[in-house]
Design a protein around this motif. Sequence first.
Motif, PDB file in Angstrom:
ATOM      1  N   HIS A 198      11.099  -0.692  15.487  1.00  0.00           N
ATOM      2  CA  HIS A 198      11.595   0.678  15.556  1.00  0.00           C
ATOM      3  C   HIS A 198      12.038   1.112  14.165  1.00  0.00           C
ATOM      4  O   HIS A 198      12.859   0.464  13.549  1.00  0.00           O
ATOM      5  CB  HIS A 198      12.761   0.772  16.549  1.00  0.00           C
ATOM      6  N   GLY A 199      11.451   2.166  13.656  1.00  0.00           N
ATOM      7  CA  GLY A 199      11.846   2.684  12.358  1.00  0.00           C
ATOM      8  C   GLY A 199      10.991   2.180  11.208  1.00  0.00           C
ATOM      9  O   GLY A 199      11.281   2.484  10.066  1.00  0.00           O
ATOM     10  N   GLY A 200       9.968   1.387  11.460  1.00  0.00           N
ATOM     11  CA  GLY A 200       9.121   0.944  10.354  1.00  0.00           C
ATOM     12  C   GLY A 200       8.557  -0.443  10.565  1.00  0.00           C
ATOM     13  O   GLY A 200       8.513  -0.966  11.674  1.00  0.00           O
TER      14      GLY A 200
ATOM     15  N   ARG B 129       0.810  -1.217   0.000  1.00  0.00           N
ATOM     16  CA  ARG B 129       0.000   0.000   0.000  1.00  0.00           C
ATOM     17  C   ARG B 129       0.851   1.279   0.000  1.00  0.00           C
ATOM     18  O   ARG B 129       0.631   2.194   0.779  1.00  0.00           O
ATOM     19  CB  ARG B 129      -0.987  -0.001   1.163  1.00  0.00           C
ATOM     20  N   GLY B 130       1.868   1.287  -0.838  1.00  0.00           N
ATOM     21  CA  GLY B 130       2.709   2.476  -0.984  1.00  0.00           C
ATOM     22  C   GLY B 130       3.880   2.555  -0.027  1.00  0.00           C
ATOM     23  O   GLY B 130       4.681   3.481  -0.117  1.00  0.00           O
ATOM     24  N   ASN B 131       4.018   1.600   0.884  1.00  0.00           N
ATOM     25  CA  ASN B 131       5.138   1.578   1.820  1.00  0.00           C
ATOM     26  C   ASN B 131       6.085   0.449   1.452  1.00  0.00           C
ATOM     27  O   ASN B 131       5.647  -0.678   1.214  1.00  0.00           O
ATOM     28  CB  ASN B 131       4.634   1.358   3.257  1.00  0.00           C
ATOM     29  N   LEU B 132       7.379   0.750   1.424  1.00  0.00           N
ATOM     30  CA  LEU B 132       8.374  -0.286   1.158  1.00  0.00           C
ATOM     31  C   LEU B 132       8.655  -1.049   2.450  1.00  0.00           C
ATOM     32  O   LEU B 132       9.028  -0.457   3.463  1.00  0.00           O
ATOM     33  CB  LEU B 132       9.656   0.326   0.606  1.00  0.00           C
ATOM     34  N   VAL B 133       8.468  -2.361   2.381  1.00  0.00           N
ATOM     35  CA  VAL B 133       8.621  -3.222   3.553  1.00  0.00           C
ATOM     36  C   VAL B 133       9.679  -4.277   3.248  1.00  0.00           C
ATOM     37  O   VAL B 133       9.530  -5.029   2.280  1.00  0.00           O
ATOM     38  CB  VAL B 133       7.276  -3.902   3.896  1.00  0.00           C
ATOM     39  N   PRO B 134      10.763  -4.345   4.038  1.00  0.00           N
ATOM     40  CA  PRO B 134      11.729  -5.424   3.822  1.00  0.00           C
ATOM     41  C   PRO B 134      11.085  -6.768   4.159  1.00  0.00           C
ATOM     42  O   PRO B 134      10.369  -6.888   5.150  1.00  0.00           O
ATOM     43  CB  PRO B 134      12.871  -5.092   4.788  1.00  0.00           C
TER      44      PRO B 134
END
Length: 181
Positions: free
Chosen positions: A114-116, A82-87
Amino acid sequence: MIENAALTPFELLAHYERACLAHSAGAPERVESLGLWRGIGFRIGRRAFVSGIEEINELLAVPPLTNVPGTQPWLMGVANVRGNLVPAIDLGRFLFDERTPSSERTRLLLVRQHGGTVGLLVDEVFGQRTMDEAQRGTGSEEHDPRLARFVAENVQLGEQSFGLFSMSRLARAPDFRQAAL
């Protein structure tokens, strides 16, 4: 019975509202017993785990991934959620150095850190599991050194044993946080 023709539109709406409220079932009761713990069960390889329901934000089918060069082999790439880059991390490869095979049951657990947010690839998700304090207190300790820092104890739920897996401990682990080669 009220004569609808004699009412103004506002009075008619108020009448309908009162009639609906008089016959409504009310809000569903929130049934939560004190001392119950809820989690999400999942499998990595042959091991079953459960993490607190508050530690897992979302469950997804594995989306398309974009490779990231110069990273550890367990970092599969990044996904656009949904528009967010997720590792996306292959949790089986991180923990056991065994690649998670892709199947129709393979899922990505989205976990806030923490951080995403990070996505953790698991073989299968079992759904919600509930246990009481007595069940949690009778667990056995984890003997696998690869898991001991993330699994507080192993508990028996029905006929299956689950390791209580701490996503927050995983997110704080220095080797997990260092995905670059």
